[in-house]
Each structure stands twice: as structure tokens, then as C-alpha cells.
Design a protein around this motif. Structure first.
Motif, short mmCIF file in Angstrom:
data_model
loop_
_atom_site.label_atom_id
_atom_site.label_comp_id
_atom_site.label_asym_id
_atom_site.label_seq_id
_atom_site.Cartn_x
_atom_site.Cartn_y
_atom_site.Cartn_z
N LEU A 21 2.97 10.42 -7.04
CA LEU A 21 3.88 10.89 -8.08
C LEU A 21 3.15 11.02 -9.43
N THR A 22 2.34 10.02 -9.75
CA THR A 22 1.62 10.06 -11.03
C THR A 22 0.60 11.20 -11.05
N TRP A 23 -0.16 11.32 -9.98
CA TRP A 23 -1.14 12.42 -9.91
C TRP A 23 -0.44 13.78 -9.97
N GLY A 24 0.69 13.89 -9.30
CA GLY A 24 1.43 15.15 -9.32
C GLY A 24 1.90 15.51 -10.71
N LEU A 25 2.41 14.53 -11.46
CA LEU A 25 2.87 14.79 -12.82
C LEU A 25 1.70 15.17 -13.74
N ILE A 26 0.55 14.51 -13.52
CA ILE A 26 -0.63 14.84 -14.34
C ILE A 26 -1.07 16.28 -14.08
N TRP A 35 0.83 -1.21 0.00
CA TRP A 35 0.00 0.00 0.00
C TRP A 35 0.86 1.26 0.00
N ILE A 36 1.96 1.24 0.76
CA ILE A 36 2.85 2.40 0.78
C ILE A 36 3.45 2.64 -0.60
N ALA A 37 3.90 1.54 -1.24
CA ALA A 37 4.46 1.66 -2.59
C ALA A 37 3.42 2.19 -3.57
N ALA A 38 2.20 1.67 -3.47
CA ALA A 38 1.13 2.13 -4.37
C ALA A 38 0.81 3.60 -4.13
N LEU A 39 0.84 4.03 -2.87
CA LEU A 39 0.54 5.43 -2.56
C LEU A 39 1.62 6.36 -3.11
N ILE A 40 2.88 5.96 -2.95
CA ILE A 40 3.98 6.79 -3.47
C ILE A 40 3.88 6.92 -4.99
N ILE A 41 3.66 5.81 -5.65
CA ILE A 41 3.55 5.83 -7.12
C ILE A 41 2.32 6.64 -7.54
N GLY A 42 1.21 6.48 -6.80
CA GLY A 42 0.00 7.21 -7.13
C GLY A 42 0.17 8.71 -6.97
#
Length: 259
Positions: A46-51, A37-44
Motif C-alpha cells: 500500500l505504501t509503495w503504491g501510494l508513493i 509478515w502478511i501484515a507487513a507486506l500489505i502495508i508495504g
């Protein structure tokens, strides 16, 4: 809002929805669950931030066509390597924790054959009781089975089925394993706290799947042995293999689909 600050709710948030653990395998599973869950949150994030950054930074400002770029080598390398790095890390921890969760000892304290049948459970305890080799107990739709386990003693489970695929699941143990006809699946764990826990079939197995439940009672070693002696006194010695006809409802003498 104040009820959300209770110690029970706070502990549940820390477990990210998992029930309180009751076996020696729960720490490895809990660590893998929370880490994922922590890994998914970090990736999420980062992805939302780039979008959001791209949406604001490169929003349309006039009628001119934006600058056209054929490729961006650094970005393409990043897009290629980053997923492999993420998958590699998740794979490493999955294997590492998976080995801990599925570890089998050479000499477990107890062995129990769990038979999943339409639509109840049979438990064959392999312990020698009053000179008898093994005792058993089973359940019906009206009277679900109870699995007795000794606290702080390792238990090896052999899972079998005479009819269709079932799934042996005790949420408090953080362990679920399919019960497949013609195959013996195995698991091992040590209950770490006394109490009563829910168990169920987690594989859609027919008409009365929702009623294929059981109870797990984790007790002291003396209480466990006393229960086995009670089963022996009832004449429930040897082993029971479950229903032989997959269309029979155990304890009801009816066929699947009949009222």
C-alpha cells in the motif's frame, strides 16, 4: 530453478524460513510470525503504491508552482487512525499467541534445571531415578552437552546462570529465553517429534560464546528413563550448579583470554 520446486523447499517457503517445528508451541509462534509478515507486506505494498501513484500523478509538468494546500483533514485523520488500528491488531494477536506460547501447566511431567555458564551448559533432571533425587550432565568446549527429552511429555525448564547473561535457544522449538544471573526464568513445552536438534546460546556471553552449543535428543519415554539411569550409574546424582568462577573455562582449567 527445478530444485526450487522440491517439496522441502516449498514447505520452507510456507514457513517463511522457519525450521520444521518440533514442539507444541510452534503452531502459535508460526501463526504469529507468518501473520506479521502478511501484515507487513500489505502495508508495504500500500505504501509503495501510494508513493508511485503520487510520483506519477503529481510529477512536474511545467514551471508553474503547484497548488498549495494548508491541510487535508480526511488524510490527517487517516494518518492518525491507521497506525493505531495496525498497532492494535498486532498487539491483540501478540498477546493472544504470547499467552499460548508462555502457558504453564500445574503439573508438568518433567522438570529440568538448565544452567548456562561460561561456556557450556549443565542440565539437572529433577526426576527420581533408582531412589536418587535428580541426576545431571554437563558439557565442555571439546564435548558439548546433550539435553535428553521424552517425546509427547510436558517439560518445565528453570533457567539459571552463575556468571553472565546467556540465552537458551532451540530453533526447532521456536523458543528462546534469556538465562540471567540471580533470576530464574521459566518455560514449558512438549516435544512432538523424535530426533536430534541443535541448541545454542543466543546472547554474546564472552570469549567462547560461539562454542556454547548443545544437542537436543528427543526420544521415547523408555529411552529417556534409560538415559537417566545411566547418569545415576555414573554417580551423577543430585544437582550441578555450573562454574562458580565466571573467568574459568569449564573442563580446561584456564582463564579467559589464555591460550
Amino acid at each position: 530453478m527445478l530444485t526450487g520446486c522440491s517439496s522441502e523447499t516449498t514447505e520452507q517457503w510456507k514457513r517463511l524460513g522457519l525450521p520444521p517445528g518440533a514442539s507444541d508451541r510452534t503452531e502459535a509462534m508460526k501463526s504469529l510470525w507468518i501473520g506479521a509478515w502478511i501484515a507487513a507486506l500489505i502495508i508495504g505494498v500500500l505504501t509503495w503504491g501510494l508513493i508511485l501513484y503520487a510520483s506519477v500523478r503529481y510529477r512536474r509538468r511545467n514551471e508553474d508552482a503547484p497548488r498549495q494546500t494548508r491541510y487535508n483533514l480526511p488524510l490527517e485523520v487517516l494518518y492518525t487512525l491507521a497506525p493505531f488500528a495496525i498497532i492494535g491488531v498486532l498487539f491483540f494477536y501478540t498477546v493472544e499467541h504470547g499467552n499460548k506460547i508462555t502457558h504453564m501447566s500445574d503439573n508438568p511431567s518433567h522438570t529440568i534445571n538448565v544452567v548456562g555458564q561460561q561456556w557450556q551448559w549443565t542440565f539437572n533432571y529433577k526426576d527420581t531415578v533408582d531412589g536418587q533425587e535428580g541426576v545431571w550432565e554437563t558439557g565442555t568446549l571439546d564435548n558439548p552437552a546433550t539435553l535428553w527429552l521424552p517425546v509427547n511429555e510436558s517439560v518445565h525448564f528453570d533457567l539459571t546462570s552463575p556468571d553472565v547473561i546467556h540465552s537458551f535457544w532451540v530453533p526447532a522449538f521456536y523458543f528462546k529465553l534469556d538465562v540471567i544471573p540471580g533470576r530464574t526464568n521459566k518455560l514449558e513445552l512438549t516435544p512432538t517429534k523424535t530426533g536430534t536438534f541443535a541448541g545454542k546460546c543466543a546472547e554474546l556471553c564472552g570469549l567462547y560464546h560461539s562454542r556454547m552449543i548443545f544437542t537436543v535428543k528427543v526420544v521415547t519415554a523408555d529411552e529417556y528413563q534409560a538415559h537417566l539411569k545411566e547418569l545415576a550409574a555414573k554417580g551423577q546424582t543430585g544437582a550441578a550448579t555450573g562454574g562458580q568462577d565466571a573467568t574459568t573455562i569449564p573442563g580446561h582449567g584456564e582463564q579467559e583470554g589464555e591460550k
